[in-house]
Each structure stands twice: as C-alpha cells, then as structure tokens.
Design a protein around this motif. Structure first.
Motif, PDB file in Angstrom:
ATOM      1  N   ASP A 160       0.839  -1.197   0.000  1.00 23.88           N
ATOM      2  CA  ASP A 160       0.000   0.000   0.000  1.00 23.88           C
ATOM      3  C   ASP A 160       0.875   1.247   0.000  1.00 23.88           C
ATOM      4  OD1 ASP A 160      -1.903   1.958   0.380  1.00 23.88           O
ATOM      5  OD2 ASP A 160      -3.002   0.856   1.917  1.00 23.88           O
ATOM      6  N   ALA A 161       0.892   1.965  -1.122  1.00 21.15           N
ATOM      7  CA  ALA A 161       1.783   3.126  -1.283  1.00 21.15           C
ATOM      8  C   ALA A 161       1.036   4.452  -1.143  1.00 21.15           C
ATOM      9  CB  ALA A 161       2.466   3.065  -2.649  1.00 21.15           C
ATOM     10  N   ARG A 162      -0.124   4.442  -0.500  1.00 16.23           N
ATOM     11  CA  ARG A 162      -0.947   5.664  -0.432  1.00 16.23           C
ATOM     12  C   ARG A 162      -0.673   6.510   0.801  1.00 16.23           C
ATOM     13  NH1 ARG A 162      -6.670   2.913  -0.387  1.00 16.23           N
ATOM     14  NH2 ARG A 162      -5.498   1.658   1.120  1.00 16.23           N
ATOM     15  N   TYR A 163       0.134   6.006   1.725  1.00 18.55           N
ATOM     16  CA  TYR A 163       0.262   6.708   2.998  1.00 18.55           C
ATOM     17  C   TYR A 163       1.714   7.109   3.275  1.00 18.55           C
ATOM     18  CZ  TYR A 163      -4.490   4.996   3.391  1.00 18.55           C
ATOM     19  OH  TYR A 163      -5.809   4.731   3.140  1.00 18.55           O
ATOM     20  N   ASN A 164       2.101   7.178   4.554  1.00 17.29           N
ATOM     21  CA  ASN A 164       3.343   7.866   4.907  1.00 17.29           C
ATOM     22  C   ASN A 164       4.611   7.290   4.272  1.00 17.29           C
ATOM     23  OD1 ASN A 164       3.748   5.632   6.759  1.00 17.29           O
ATOM     24  ND2 ASN A 164       2.527   6.753   8.252  1.00 17.29           N
ATOM     25  N   ASN A 179      15.795   5.624  -8.504  1.00 18.84           N
ATOM     26  CA  ASN A 179      14.717   5.183  -9.392  1.00 18.84           C
ATOM     27  C   ASN A 179      13.751   4.339  -8.578  1.00 18.84           C
ATOM     28  OD1 ASN A 179      15.864   6.328 -11.815  1.00 18.84           O
ATOM     29  ND2 ASN A 179      17.390   4.702 -11.708  1.00 18.84           N
ATOM     30  N   LEU A 180      12.604   4.918  -8.262  1.00 16.48           N
ATOM     31  CA  LEU A 180      11.623   4.283  -7.389  1.00 16.48           C
ATOM     32  C   LEU A 180      10.533   3.614  -8.216  1.00 16.48           C
ATOM     33  CD1 LEU A 180      10.260   3.828  -4.580  1.00 16.48           C
ATOM     34  CD2 LEU A 180       9.163   6.060  -4.901  1.00 16.48           C
ATOM     35  N   THR A 181      10.265   2.352  -7.906  1.00 14.10           N
ATOM     36  CA  THR A 181       9.123   1.647  -8.483  1.00 14.10           C
ATOM     37  C   THR A 181       8.160   1.292  -7.353  1.00 14.10           C
ATOM     38  OG1 THR A 181      10.380   0.715 -10.328  1.00 14.10           O
ATOM     39  CG2 THR A 181       8.332  -0.398  -9.733  1.00 14.10           C
ATOM     40  N   LEU A 182       6.919   1.690  -7.500  1.00 15.81           N
ATOM     41  CA  LEU A 182       5.883   1.358  -6.532  1.00 15.81           C
ATOM     42  C   LEU A 182       5.082   0.206  -7.113  1.00 15.81           C
ATOM     43  CD1 LEU A 182       4.916   5.045  -5.792  1.00 15.81           C
ATOM     44  CD2 LEU A 182       6.169   3.529  -4.262  1.00 15.81           C
ATOM     45  N   CYS A 183       5.151  -0.944  -6.431  1.00 18.29           N
ATOM     46  CA  CYS A 183       4.568  -2.180  -6.952  1.00 18.29           C
ATOM     47  C   CYS A 183       3.346  -2.558  -6.133  1.00 18.29           C
ATOM     48  CB  CYS A 183       5.616  -3.290  -6.901  1.00 18.29           C
ATOM     49  SG  CYS A 183       5.050  -4.842  -7.621  1.00 18.29           S
ATOM     50  N   ALA A 184       2.176  -2.442  -6.748  1.00 14.10           N
ATOM     51  CA  ALA A 184       0.905  -2.688  -6.045  1.00 14.10           C
ATOM     52  C   ALA A 184      -0.226  -2.686  -7.059  1.00 14.10           C
ATOM     53  CB  ALA A 184       0.671  -1.597  -5.002  1.00 14.10           C
ATOM     54  N   TYR A 188      -3.870   1.070  -4.963  1.00 16.52           N
ATOM     55  CA  TYR A 188      -2.955   1.370  -3.856  1.00 16.52           C
ATOM     56  C   TYR A 188      -1.810   2.296  -4.272  1.00 16.52           C
ATOM     57  CZ  TYR A 188      -5.480  -2.270  -1.365  1.00 16.52           C
ATOM     58  OH  TYR A 188      -6.469  -3.010  -0.755  1.00 16.52           O
ATOM     59  N   PHE A 189      -1.895   2.863  -5.467  1.00 19.39           N
ATOM     60  CA  PHE A 189      -0.884   3.830  -5.907  1.00 19.39           C
ATOM     61  C   PHE A 189      -1.052   5.144  -5.154  1.00 19.39           C
ATOM     62  CE2 PHE A 189      -0.553   1.907 -10.466  1.00 19.39           C
ATOM     63  CZ  PHE A 189       0.208   0.870  -9.971  1.00 19.39           C
ATOM     64  N   PRO A 190       0.027   5.946  -5.037  1.00 17.46           N
ATOM     65  CA  PRO A 190      -0.076   7.242  -4.359  1.00 17.46           C
ATOM     66  C   PRO A 190      -0.968   8.213  -5.125  1.00 17.46           C
ATOM     67  CG  PRO A 190       2.222   6.616  -4.724  1.00 17.46           C
ATOM     68  CD  PRO A 190       1.380   5.671  -5.503  1.00 17.46           C
ATOM     69  N   ASP A 191      -1.334   9.287  -4.451  1.00 19.79           N
ATOM     70  CA  ASP A 191      -2.139  10.341  -5.053  1.00 19.79           C
ATOM     71  C   ASP A 191      -1.396  10.948  -6.251  1.00 19.79           C
ATOM     72  OD1 ASP A 191      -3.208  13.142  -5.448  1.00 19.79           O
ATOM     73  OD2 ASP A 191      -4.548  12.460  -3.860  1.00 19.79           O
ATOM     74  N   SER A 208      13.587   8.653 -11.091  1.00 18.71           N
ATOM     75  CA  SER A 208      12.328   8.320 -11.754  1.00 18.71           C
ATOM     76  C   SER A 208      11.360   7.687 -10.757  1.00 18.71           C
ATOM     77  CB  SER A 208      12.564   7.353 -12.922  1.00 18.71           C
ATOM     78  OG  SER A 208      13.067   6.099 -12.436  1.00 18.71           O
ATOM     79  N   ILE A 209      10.080   7.777 -11.079  1.00 18.28           N
ATOM     80  CA  ILE A 209       9.034   7.067 -10.338  1.00 18.28           C
ATOM     81  C   ILE A 209       8.234   6.261 -11.344  1.00 18.28           C
ATOM     82  CG2 ILE A 209       6.935   7.247  -8.961  1.00 18.28           C
ATOM     83  CD1 ILE A 209       8.008   9.778  -7.722  1.00 18.28           C
ATOM     84  N   THR A 210       8.110   4.971 -11.076  1.00 11.69           N
ATOM     85  CA  THR A 210       7.348   4.066 -11.939  1.00 11.69           C
ATOM     86  C   THR A 210       6.264   3.400 -11.115  1.00 11.69           C
ATOM     87  OG1 THR A 210       9.315   3.615 -13.280  1.00 11.69           O
ATOM     88  CG2 THR A 210       7.486   2.050 -13.456  1.00 11.69           C
ATOM     89  N   LEU A 211       5.050   3.368 -11.636  1.00 14.24           N
ATOM     90  CA  LEU A 211       3.943   2.666 -10.995  1.00 14.24           C
ATOM     91  C   LEU A 211       3.720   1.364 -11.760  1.00 14.24           C
ATOM     92  CD1 LEU A 211       1.508   5.708 -10.581  1.00 14.24           C
ATOM     93  CD2 LEU A 211       3.299   4.917  -9.025  1.00 14.24           C
TER      94      LEU A 211
END
Length: 330
Positions: A160-164, A179-184, A188-191, A208-211
């Motif tokens: 869950d990448a939506r919070y702190n 280089n950040l990848t948010l895996c979800a 559950y992706f950030p705003d 970079s940011i990758t969803l």
C-alpha cells in the motif's frame, strides 16, 4: 550549512543538498558514537515527545539521540491533554514556553503543522498519516552505507503506497535521484498530485518514479526491496480482509528476491509480520490462515536483510536532525 530553527515536518521542505547534509552529519555522529566521542552540544535544553501512536524505534531513537546531545526529554502520551481537553493550538503555546523543541508522532499532518505554527519552537515529525521523514533519512543512510551512493539505484516498494511510507519514498527518491518503483494494485498507488509534484525534483535529480502492478517487471534489476505492513493496528477486520486479499500477491518472498540483483538488500521500517510469532500475529494467522504477511521469515532473516541496521540508523539520523535544527555547534 545552517538549519537552525527549521521545522522538520516533511522532506518537501528541504533541498537535496540539505538532505545530504543531514545524512553526512548522521554518519559523522554515528562514527563519534562508535568511538565514544561526546557530542553533548545542547546540554541544558529540553524537548517534549508527543506520542499519540505507540512506538519502539521512534521513541527510543529520539530519547537516546537527545540524551547523547545533552538534552532532557519529557514523554507525553495518554497522560497529556493534547487533542482532548485542550486544543492543539493551546497545547503548542504551552509547550513552546517550556521546551526548545517538540516531537510529534500521531495522526493527521495538520496536527504537527499546527504545533509548528503556534509553539514558536522547532517541531519534528516522528510520523503522521501522510509523512514519515525521519524514517527516510535512516533508509537513505542505510542504502548509502551498503552501496556507497544513492543516485541511480533502483528501489522497489511493495504494498500500500498511499500513505506515509509510500508518500515519503516518492519525495526522498525524487530529490536524491533514486529510481523508485511502486509495486501494487492500481488502487494502492499514491495520489497523482504527489507524483506530479515530484516531477520537478525528478528532472533535477535524474531519478524516476514508476507505478507497476506486475511484480516480475517491477523487481527486475532491483537494488533495494522495501515493504511495510499492509494494515494498521485498530483497523476493522473487513479492512484486514480486503487488504490481505488485494496484496497477498505482493508479498516479498524468496521467489521475488531472486528476481532482483544478487546484491539486492531487503528493507522494512518495522514492526513486521514476518513470522506472526506475536499475540497479534497469532490472531492474524487464526483469522486469515497466513504464516507471514508482507514478507516471509526466510527473506527477513536472510543475508540480504538490513532491517536492524536500518532501525539503528533511526537514532543516528534523528540525532542529526535534532542537532542541526537546534543549532549544530560542532
């Protein structure tokens, strides 16, 4: 670099050079502690530690860091009037007349912002629903210690990448060039507003940011695998059931670890449900049939895991934040 009098509410407020300065100061303070060199530059000062949420690492890190700097601490939890019989504004104005600094760990970001607005003294964010900046400094110091750099490394966050934690990783990685990848799952992706806000920092840092919802694609060539608990304590059973159903495919296990680089490290801000060998863990096992939640015990205890170095670095980086914002007199 002079950060005297600066509040530490979110890393949005600090430049990459200022963040790097705090990391360098933390590394120096860590070395001094290992060598037994005193750093009690703020002897005679007092700080208040407000904990509306329980803590092991944050409380211990602030108390030990403060004591090393010669500072006395006052711990405020259930016994204080904050947010109950007394408004945040009034509490801030009382504490500001007694202390040189205030730490807050609790709920909405607006609370720590009001403490900073009305107290007239330095305020540090020990955790809110939206941000966890002290954790980020500890994470970056730990990564730098292992790889000798930050820029260009690939960090994958699972869950869950939506919070702190998710929010704060977006900020710090954008500013420092990871280089950040948010895996979800997509829900559950950030705003999107935060991702858009990070774009300017990304242009400057080269990060970079990758969803990504596909765990195999996300983990390929990863240097750092990072996760957090899926559910906060106190949330109802139906939330637990929904999160577990949605996120069980994003557990960090040995199969996932093998998709990353052989040199990859595993990180977690703790506490972790890696073996469920706790009272709460046993309840989770009985209700949901899990032997582990966000990470398996095999990964948590593996040679790739740096979670306890990361936990120790909470203290060194918090010491740097306190020292710098109260006036670094080295």
């Amino acid at each position: 670099m002079d950060l005297t009098g600066r509040n530490f509410l979110t890393l949005k407020d600090f430049s990459p050079d200022e963040i790097t300065y705090m990391l360098d100061l933390a590394a120096d303070l860590k070395e001094k502690k290992k060598k037994g060199i005193p750093v009690d530059i703020h002897r005679g000062k007092n700080i208040a530690l407000i904990f509306e949420k329980t803590s092991t690492r944050t409380r211990c890190a602030f108390e030990v860091a403060a004591h090393d700097l010669g500072i006395c601490t006052t711990y405020l939890a259930e016994g204080s009037q904050i947010g109950k019989k007394e408004s945040i504004k009034d509490t801030a104005r009382v504490l500001g007349r007694m202390f040189e600094g205030i730490e807050y760990r609790g709920f909405e970001q607006t609370i720590v912002e009001d403490l900073a607005k009305y107290s007239g003294v330095v305020v540090w964010n020990g955790l809110t629903n939206e941000y966890h900046p002290t954790q980020m400094l500890a994470d970056m110091l730990t990564i730098r210690e292992h790889f000798g750099k930050l820029k260009g490394l690939k960090l994958v966050y699972y869950g869950d990448a939506r919070y702190n934690i998710g929010n704060s990783l977006c900020i710090v990685c954008s500013k420092l060039g990871l280089n950040l990848t948010l895996c979800a799952p997509e829900k559950y992706f950030p705003d999107k507003k935060l991702i858009d806000e990070c774009q300017l920092w990304l242009k400057e840092s080269g990060g970079s940011i990758t969803l990504e919802s596909d765990i195999s694609k996300a983990t390929k060539d990863a240097d750092i695998l990072y996760t957090d608990v899926w559910v906060s304590m106190g949330e109802p059973d139906e939330v637990w059931a929904e999160r577990i159903a949605d996120l069980k495919g994003y557990q960090v296990n040995m199969d996932v670890l093998k998709l990353a680089k052989p040199s990859a490290i595993f990180m977690h801000d703790l506490p972790s449900f890696h073996d469920l060998n706790t009272k709460i863990g046993k309840e989770i096992h009985d209700k949901f049939g899990l032997d582990a939640m966000e990470v398996t015990d095999e990964v948590f205890e593996s040679k790739h895991s740096v979670v306890f170095e990361e936990a120790e670095n909470r203290m060194h980086t918090i010491k740097a934040v306190i020292a710098a914002t109260l006036g670094n007199n080295f």
